[in-house]
Design an enzyme around this catalytic site. Structure first.
Site, mmCIF file in Angstrom:
data_model
loop_
_atom_site.group_PDB
_atom_site.id
_atom_site.type_symbol
_atom_site.label_atom_id
_atom_site.label_comp_id
_atom_site.label_asym_id
_atom_site.label_seq_id
_atom_site.Cartn_x
_atom_site.Cartn_y
_atom_site.Cartn_z
ATOM 1 N N HIS A 173 0.575 -1.106 0.104
ATOM 2 C CA HIS A 173 0.079 -0.095 0.016
ATOM 3 C C HIS A 173 0.774 1.168 0.027
ATOM 4 O O HIS A 173 0.480 2.271 0.599
ATOM 5 C CB HIS A 173 -0.716 0.202 1.180
ATOM 6 N N ASP A 180 -0.913 -5.265 5.900
ATOM 7 C CA ASP A 180 -1.993 -6.012 5.218
ATOM 8 C C ASP A 180 -1.796 -6.046 3.649
ATOM 9 O O ASP A 180 -1.088 -5.162 3.104
ATOM 10 C CB ASP A 180 -3.416 -5.504 5.423
ATOM 11 N N GLU A 181 -2.197 -7.354 2.958
ATOM 12 C CA GLU A 181 -2.122 -7.254 1.349
ATOM 13 C C GLU A 181 -0.876 -6.595 1.038
ATOM 14 O O GLU A 181 -0.740 -6.159 -0.368
ATOM 15 C CB GLU A 181 -3.416 -6.382 1.091
ATOM 16 N N ALA A 182 0.343 -7.254 1.515
ATOM 17 C CA ALA A 182 1.661 -6.919 0.893
ATOM 18 C C ALA A 182 2.060 -8.008 -0.187
ATOM 19 O O ALA A 182 3.125 -8.854 0.117
ATOM 20 C CB ALA A 182 2.564 -6.976 2.084
ATOM 21 N N ASP A 183 1.116 -8.351 -0.874
ATOM 22 C CA ASP A 183 1.257 -9.540 -1.986
ATOM 23 C C ASP A 183 2.535 -9.086 -2.952
ATOM 24 O O ASP A 183 2.976 -10.174 -3.479
ATOM 25 C CB ASP A 183 -0.024 -9.378 -3.019
#
Length: 542
Positions: A279, A342-345
């Site tokens: 993000h 979060d969501e550190a893809d």
């Protein structure tokens, strides 16, 4: 953190209330409005969040032109609460309501007393013929008692011009204290920027329902919202965008301090969040050297997630983290800084763990406690870390088990299940602003948002590990205060009640009656809300 009253003791209390007021209870079990079939709520208990204990009697108190607001004892903080109450009451009543340190047995009385059972936020409100007395151990308790007093008065008391009254407070005693220490709401100012005045408006709405934490999501792919002296382009360049291509914006340090001060005056602590290592597209736009390839990213104005990452192997990344956390800690009187996670893809798993180790160490070094989204549980949470769980029905067992394991090893958990607590999820029915909200976690009606128990939500999670709950409001589709309100109301009060009220008070049929009774107050306050068909709303504010 546990209920202060057992289910059986509340039942006895409820039967006493029924006997005292002549109320009969015929509750249905359906989802419809049906207010006539729900148990009637005695006037003294017709507030949100539901009080821990209510003992009514027939003699009310009436505020008149002769009423003083008394604050004996000389506490500056208690005087500030009294001034706040006077500012609420004077415009609508037209009365002088002088605030005085004089002792006396009449009027509205705010008392600080060393009564251990009231804790740091509890209060006792006693209403009778001569006085309304709010007693608390700490000023926060007085403030929360004032919110109950507001709701016990007619909705017109919220008006900013004189109304006819009468201003009658039902007689009896309310004894109240919160179930959980953490009762939060998150506002995403990164996807769309909200001004200082717009955030203050939301703070006032949160305070009415005894929310005590404002989590500000200050950075994301679409924008960076806080001036940082050591990295000035974070705000100048990273703050110049938002979803849809709008002009964005950011808070100067003085503006941010004003938000923190204003929240504190309403007994909310501000928890700032800088989301990382993912993000971070706005960061990478402002400072190409934080990319592993050294190339600037294009500003992003869409809503996709999981595509950006700080360059974990490079030491300059940790110079950035250190500088930002240091400056943020200087602006943060509270004990917590949220580091996202979060969501550190786009970040490999081993690099993610390495980064979170170092970021957590920086937060601790500057004297703050780490908070992160629940993916932090899959890395190595430091001692004292707070894990914010945002999973939902479709979240896999492995993620849930990581959170439970972290809690058993000492982490505390704030619950924000997306299919119950995310205020940006669409309602099942279309609102009068039909483009609002997302639905990736499902559509969330008012009952689903209210009808769950934080203490039993995650299987295996120790009850004493639940620090509380938080209602996040993401803003991919929201850009005005009106839009925030339509999504927050009427679901926010129910989530606030889950954080405050004993589990034994939890009853959908009684709650929807109390919720309907809030609508005239919202009308007077100018709060836009969704008229869910699950609630029998009154026709007008009066």
């Amino acid at each position: 953190m546990n209920p202060r009253h057992t289910r059986s003791s509340l039942l006895v209390g409820s039967l006493l209330l029924i006997a005292a007021t002549g109320v009969s209870c015929f509750a249905d079990s359906g989802d419809g409005g049906g207010a006539a079939s729900a148990p009637a709520v005695p006037a003294l208990g017709r507030v949100i969040p539901a009080p821990a204990s209510v003992t009514p009697h027939e003699v009310p108190y009436r505020i008149t032109s002769a009423t003083p607001i008394r604050v004996p004892g000389g506490s500056r903080k208690a005087r500030e609460v009294a001034d706040y109450l006077a500012d609420v009451l004077r415009p609508s009543t037209g009365y002088a309501l002088p605030v005085t340190a004089d002792t006396g047995a009449d009027g509205i009385r705010l008392l600080l007393a060393d009564e251990a059972d009231l804790g740091t936020e509890g209060y006792r409100l006693e209403s009778g013929e001569r006085a309304v007395t709010i007693t608390a151990r700490r000023p926060a308790g007085l403030f929360h008692g004032v919110q109950t007093l507001r709701q016990l008065l007619p909705p017109a008391v919220e008006a900013r011009t004189a109304r006819p009254g009468p201003w009658t407070v039902p007689g009896g005693t309310v004894r109240d204290a919160p179930r959980y220490a953490y009762r939060g709401a998150m506002l995403d100012v990164a996807r769309h920027f909200f001004t200082v005045d717009e955030v203050k408006r939301y703070i006032d709405q949160l305070a009415l329902y005894k929310v005590n934490t404002l989590h500000l999501h200050l950075s994301d792919d679409q924008g960076w919202r806080l001036a940082v002296d050591s990295w000035p382009d974070l705000a100048a360049k990273g703050g110049a965008t938002e979803v849809g291509g709008g002009k964005g914006g950011y808070y100067t340090k003085d503006q941010y301090r004003e938000l923190v001060r204003y929240a504190a005056s309403r007994y909310l602590e501000v928890i700032p969040e800088i989301d990382m290592p993912g993000h971070t597209n706005a960061v990478l736009t402002a400072y190409p050297k934080l990319n592993c390839d050294g190339e600037a990213r294009e500003p992003y104005t869409g809503t996709k997630v999981g595509f950006s990452s700080l360059c974990v192997p490079e030491e300059i990344t940790y110079d950035f983290v250190d500088d930002v956390i240091r400056e943020l800690a200087e602006l943060t009187p509270g004990e917590v800084i949220h580091i996202g996670g979060d969501e550190a893809d786009a970040t490999p798993a081993d690099e993610y763990a390495t980064f979170m180790d170092r970021a957590q160490e920086v937060v601790n070094r500057y004297g703050k406690r780490v908070m992160g989204w629940h993916q932090l549980a899959g890395a190595r949470p430091v001692d004292g870390a707070v894990i914010q769980y945002w999973g939902y029905d479709e979240t896999g067992d492995a993620e849930r088990e990581e959170v439970v394991r972290a809690a058993r090893e000492g982490a505390e958990v704030v619950l924000s299940p997306a299919d119950r607590a995310y205020l940006d999820m669409q309602y099942p029915e279309v609102t009068d602003i039909p483009y609002l909200g997302l639905e990736w976690a499902g559509k969330v009606d008012v009952r689903r948002s209210y009808d769950w128990d934080p203490g039993a939500y995650l299987d295996g999670l120790p009850a004493d590990a639940v620090l509380g709950i938080e209602a996040p409001l993401w803003t991919e589709t929201l850009s005005t205060s009106t839009e925030l309100e339509v999504m927050a109301f009427p679901r926010l009060p129910g989530l606030a009640e889950l954080g405050w009220s004993p589990r034994s008070t939890h009853d959908w049929d009684a709650y929807r009656q109390r919720l309907a009774a809030q609508a005239p107050r919202w009308d007077v306050l100018g709060i836009r809300y969704h008229r869910s068909p699950q609630v029998s709303w009154p026709a007008s504010a009066e």
